[in-house]
Design an enzyme around this catalytic site. Sequence first.
Site, PDB file in Angstrom:
ATOM      1  N   TYR A   1      81.453  72.235 -46.787  1.00  0.00           N
ATOM      2  CA  TYR A   1      82.938  72.148 -46.913  1.00  0.00           C
ATOM      3  C   TYR A   1      83.422  71.765 -45.761  1.00  0.00           C
ATOM      4  O   TYR A   1      83.117  72.004 -44.693  1.00  0.00           O
ATOM      5  CB  TYR A   1      83.197  73.861 -47.158  1.00  0.00           C
ATOM      6  CG  TYR A   1      84.820  73.924 -47.135  1.00  0.00           C
ATOM      7  CD1 TYR A   1      85.451  73.692 -48.349  1.00  0.00           C
ATOM      8  CD2 TYR A   1      85.546  74.630 -46.061  1.00  0.00           C
ATOM      9  CE1 TYR A   1      86.810  74.009 -48.278  1.00  0.00           C
ATOM     10  CE2 TYR A   1      86.790  74.724 -46.181  1.00  0.00           C
ATOM     11  CZ  TYR A   1      87.647  74.459 -47.175  1.00  0.00           C
ATOM     12  OH  TYR A   1      88.887  74.643 -47.290  1.00  0.00           O
TER      13      TYR A   1
ATOM     14  N   ASP B   1      80.323  67.945 -38.718  1.00  0.00           N
ATOM     15  CA  ASP B   1      81.531  68.870 -39.094  1.00  0.00           C
ATOM     16  C   ASP B   1      80.807  70.201 -38.444  1.00  0.00           C
ATOM     17  O   ASP B   1      80.140  71.040 -38.824  1.00  0.00           O
ATOM     18  CB  ASP B   1      81.756  69.226 -40.410  1.00  0.00           C
ATOM     19  CG  ASP B   1      82.841  70.117 -40.530  1.00  0.00           C
ATOM     20  OD1 ASP B   1      83.324  70.772 -39.671  1.00  0.00           O
ATOM     21  OD2 ASP B   1      83.561  70.309 -41.637  1.00  0.00           O
TER      22      ASP B   1
ATOM     23  N   LYS C   1      87.642  76.978 -35.731  1.00  0.00           N
ATOM     24  CA  LYS C   1      87.236  78.362 -35.698  1.00  0.00           C
ATOM     25  C   LYS C   1      87.112  78.747 -34.263  1.00  0.00           C
ATOM     26  O   LYS C   1      87.880  79.282 -33.427  1.00  0.00           O
ATOM     27  CB  LYS C   1      86.062  78.460 -36.432  1.00  0.00           C
ATOM     28  CG  LYS C   1      86.460  78.203 -37.947  1.00  0.00           C
ATOM     29  CD  LYS C   1      85.379  78.705 -38.966  1.00  0.00           C
ATOM     30  CE  LYS C   1      86.059  78.480 -40.319  1.00  0.00           C
ATOM     31  NZ  LYS C   1      85.856  77.383 -41.054  1.00  0.00           N
TER      32      LYS C   1
END
Length: 427
Positions: free
Chosen positions: A151, A239, A267
């Site tokens: 994702y 990522d 995050k």
Amino acid sequence: MADNESLYRRACEVTPGGVSSPVRSFSSVSSVSSGSSVGATPYFVARAEGASVWDVEGRRYLDYVQSWGASILGHAHPAVVEAVSAAAALGTSYGAPTEAEVLLAEAVRRRVPSCEMVRLVSSGTEATMSAIRAARGFTGRDRILKFAGCYHGHSDALLAGGGSGVATLGLPGSAGVPAEAVAQTVVAPFNQVPEIGTEVACVIVEPVGANMGLVAPAPGFLEGLRAGCDQAGALLIFDEVITGFRLGPGGAQERYGVVPDLSTFGKVLGGGLPLAAFGGRRDIMEVLAPVGPVYQAGTLSGNPLATAAGLAVLALLDDAAYTMLAGRAADLSTLLGQVFEEAGVAAQVPVVGPLMGLFFAGAPVVDYDGARASAANGVYARFFGAMLARGVALPPSPYEAMFPSLAHSRDDVERTADLARAAIATL
Ligand SMILES: *Cc1c(COP(=O)(O)O)cnc(C)c1O
């Protein structure tokens, strides 16, 4: 006093599915299919501290969501609260550069040397979308290659074959995305090095798959991508929105010794505030405006509250913190593994440093097909409900990783295992 049920009913009236992000919905772990039925009601959080969240009814949960890992120190850590409060008193956004942005970019570069230059943005979605644009601008090519189950946020071109909520909701990609938007996106199976042609601008990968449960890279996978990209003149993008500053100061690239051209972060870096970043080689990053021709911008990019939180978090993530985090995840994995074995339940509890996953499967899961097969048996959904009833908040989807924080004590971990033993006995 608001209660979860009535709040959820009201929420469903004013926002689709009652949630601001689909991964917060309980729709995939609820046995009840109707949107606003009792079994699908999420807990509405009133406050959080350390390893715990409290819902609006005063019920306490031991929290393994931790804002999908953003709260690596645990919730409401005093250093973060203080930094954000102090910053707020000085103004919340200026539309002009600040010292904290320089400090944060320098802090990233010190820990992740491949990031010679860094640009701050407000979400992981923006970070990956912008990194892709930079890669296309730099190479003059359009094709991008990604992996099934990874994702990378919800931008059009990256939704194809996505993990996380795209997987949870069983979407092949997404409606509303024109075919042309994904025409240049090629999706390959995770953990197999694909053929990389000279039309490829970049290969983007989660170096540790953490949006299809938790799937570690097979030996040679990341190295193979690096070699394939070099041969094709394509850029390699890691990522690291989840793995960055979590697997260690230098993230997955440090752990596996493979250096990408561009990296994305989010995050942990925002300390629970809206902040993310992308960075990489100077010659690539300098394609960005105002230096180069690739446009990228943001009103709230490098927001002073978010940079204050990020700096406070990074300052506390020393070697001892990483050792402790990894220890907690290892303990939890071992104890849960024993619980499932005693109960005769086929389960895999993979760990990569401080990240933990949970698959109800008979054999290790190495790709998205395996993750999907495991999710399909429905055991996770029932286990989730039985744990929630006992005051343990697991991710409400079999496709997410678990995020023990620095606030989770050895006691918390043992209590989790005890409650798991009781929960599994009811299934
Ligand atoms: C969460 C996540 C994103 C998207 O970040 P947002 O801040 O939710 O937009 C991108 N990539 C990975 C690996 C993620 O886990």
